[in-house]
Design an enzyme around this catalytic site. Structure first.
Site: not given
Ligand code: GCO
Length: 449
Positions: A168, A353
Site C-alpha cells: 500500500e 487484504e
Molecule cells: C492496511 C494495512 C493493514 C491494516 C488493515 C486494517 O491495509 O491498512 O495493510 O496493516 O491493519 O488494512 O486497516
C-alpha cells in the site's frame, strides 16, 4: 452442493504484517523502526499503545503456524518481513538471527502445506534510514530497498511462492507524509508528497528487478499490493458504471498508471504544475518493470451515481464496522472489474487484504472460551459473493486473503480494533480461534459455500 463454487486451485489465504504481530522489538538484534519511534511520541497511538510485544509472534511462530494449519488450513499465508530485523541499520550488516527467523517461518509454512507469500515492506522502515536519509523523501532509500530485496531473494527465493514488494504505497504516502497520522508523522506540501510517491514507485520497480535476479524458485511471482480507493455504482446502469469507472481511475491512476503503463496520468501531471516530482531518465521504465500479478487491498467503497458526486443519502444507514467503515459487499466485484479494465490487462489479480473489525469478546461455553463473531462471517460471505461474480464473468482473480489471521496492532488505533480470525487475549497471549475461523476453514475445505 455449493451455491458458490470457486475454481480448482483458487488461493484461500490469510494476511498479517511484521510490526502488527511480531513484538520482540529489540530481541535478537532487531534494529528500531520508524513505528517504534512513532509510538513513543505522545498522542500518536490510542491509549499510547505500541507494537513492542503485540502478539509475541516472534516467540510463538511455530505454534501459530500450526494453529493456522489446524484451525483454518489456509492454502497461503501472507506475512511481511521487518526490514530492521534483517538489516538493523537498514543497510550493510545482515542480522543472522533476523533473516534466520524468516528462514524458519518459510520452512514451517512449507512443512504445514501453506504457501509463503512474502511482503518485503509493510511500513516498518528502519529508523536509521529515516534519520540518515529522511525516509522515502530520499531516492537513496529506494535504492537501499532494492539491496534489501536482493538479500531476501538470495536467502528465501528458493522457497517463497509469491512476493509483494510494497504494501500500500498509497497509505504510506498519505498517512505517513501528508496527514501524518502514521509513521514518520510528517505533513509535507504537495510537491513533497508527490516526490515521496515517486520514490516509493521507484522502490517497487528496483525491488522487483532485485528479486527477479535473486530468486531461484521456478514460477515464483512478484507484484505490488495496492490499497485501492474504491467506488461502486449505485445502480448497474451504463451511466452509473461509466461515471464510477471514471472516478475510480482518477483516484487510483497516480499509482497504478506508472506501474501498469509506465506513465503518470497526463491530466493529473498537468494539474500538479510545479508540484510534479523530480524524476530521472529511465525512472518510469523501472517503475513499470514487468510483474506477475497485482494485489488489491480493499475494505469498502463509496456509492457513485452519474451526474452527481458525493454522499448518497441512504449511505448513512449502511451497517458499519468498528472502524466506522460502511459494509459494502459490492466493493470486491467492482474494484476487481475496474482494476482489470483500467490497469490489469491479462495480469492475474489477488485480493491480498479484505476483512472487518468488530467488538469481539470471548464467552464461556461449558467452560470453553468461544468468540461468536457472526458479523465477520456475514461480512466474509457477502464479500466472497462479489469475488465469485467477478470470477464467473471471467476476471483473472486468483486468490483471496482475509485480513487478518489474528487480532493485532491496528496502527494509530492500537489493539482495540480486532480484525482477526483468531482472537488474541493480550493479557496472557492466549489464542482463541473465532467462529469465523471455523467458517473459513469449511469454505477452504469445500472450495466454496
Ligand atoms: C492496511 C494495512 C493493514 C491494516 C488493515 C486494517 O491495509 O491498512 O495493510 O496493516 O491493519 O488494512 O486497516
Amino acid at each position: 452442493m455449493l451455491k458458490y463454487r470457486f475454481p480448482d486451485g483458487f488461493t484461500w489465504g490469510v494476511s498479517s504484517s511484521s510490526y502488527q504481530i511480531e513484538g520482540a522489538a529489540s530481541q535478537d538484534g532487531r534494529g528500531p523502526s520508524i513505528w517504534d519511534s512513532f509510538c513513543r511520541e505522545p498522542n500518536r497511538i490510542a491509549r499510547d499503545e505500541n507494537g513492542s510485544v503485540a502478539c509475541d509472534h516472534y516467540n510463538r511462530m511455530e505454534s501459530d503456524i500450526e494453529l493456522i494449519a489446524k484451525t483454518i488450513n489456509a492454502n497461503a499465508y501472507r506475512f511481511s518481513i521487518a526490514w530492521p530485523r534483517v538489516l538493523p541499520e537498514g543497510e550493510g550488516h545482515v542480522n543472522p538471527a533476523g533473516i534466520g527467523f524468516y528462514d524458519r517461518l518459510v520452512d514451517k509454512l512449507l512443512e504445514q502445506g501453506i504457501k509463503p507469500v512474502c511482503t518485503c515492506y509493510h511500513w516498518d522502515l528502519p529508523l536509521a534510514l529515516q534519520k540518515k536519509h529522511g525516509g522515502w523523501q530520499s531516492r537513496r532509500v529506494a535504492e537501499l530497498f532494492a539491496e534489501y530485496c536482493e538479500i531476501l531473494g538470495t536467502h528465501l527465493g528458493d522457497r517463497v511462492d509469491t512476493w509483494c514488494t510494497l504494501n500500500e504505497p498509497e497509505v504510506v504516502l498519505t498517512a505517513g507524509y501528508r496527514t501524518g497520522v502514521h509513521a514518520p508523522g510528517l505533513m509535507l506540501d504537495e510537491k513533497g508528497v508527490r516526490q515521496v510517491t515517486h520514490h516509493l514507485l521507484l522502490a517497487h520497480g528496483l525491488g522487483t528487478q532485485a528479486l527477479r535476479k535473486s530468486i531461484t524458485r521456478q514460477g515464483a511471482r512478484i507484484g505490488l499490493v495496492h490499497n485501492s480507493t474504491s467506488y461502486s455504482p449505485l445502480t448497474e446502469s451504463a451511466e452509473d458504471i461509466s461515471a464510477t469507472r471514471e472516478v475510480f481511475h482518477c483516484e487510483n491512476s497516480w499509482l497504478l498508471s506508472p506501474v501498469s503503463h509506465g506513465v503518470y496520468p497526463a491530466e493529473l501531471w498537468r494539474e500538479l504544475d510545479k508540484n510534479v516530482p523530480e524524476t530521472e531518465d529511465g525512472d518510469l521504465a523501472v517503475i513499470a518493470t514487468s510483474t506477475d500479478y497485482l494485489g488489491i487491498n480493499t475494505y469498502f467503497s463509496t456509492a457513485m451515481v452519474s451526474g452527481e458526486r458525493g454522499e448518497i443519502p441512504f449511505e448513512k444507514h449502511y451497517p458499519r464496522t468498528l472502524m466506522n467503515w460502511p459494509v459494502t459487499p459490492d466493493t470486491l466485484y467492482w474494484t476487481t472489474r475496474f482494476v482489470h479494465e483500467l490497469y490489469g490487462g491479462k495480469k492475474p489479480l489477488m485480493i491480498t487484504e479484505s476483512g472487518s473489525a468488530w467488538p469481539d469478546k470471548p464467552q464461556s461455553d461449558n467452560g470453553t472460551s468461544v468468540v461468536n463473531d457472526l458479523a465477520r462471517i456475514v461480512y466474509l460471505r457477502e464479500h466472497l459473493k462479489g469475488i465469485h461474480r467477478a470470477i464467473e464473468e471471467g476476471l483473472p482473480l486468483e486468490g483471496y486473503f482475509v485480513w487478518s489471521i489474528m487480532d493485532n496492532f491496528e496502527w494509530s488505533a492500537g489493539y482495540e480494533k480486532r480484525f482477526g480470525l483468531i482472537y488474541i487475549d493480550y493479557e496472557n497471549q492466549k489464542r482463541i480461534p473465532k467462529a469465523s475461523a471455523e467458517w473459513y476453514r469449511n469454505v477452504i475445505k469445500w472450495n466454496g459455500f
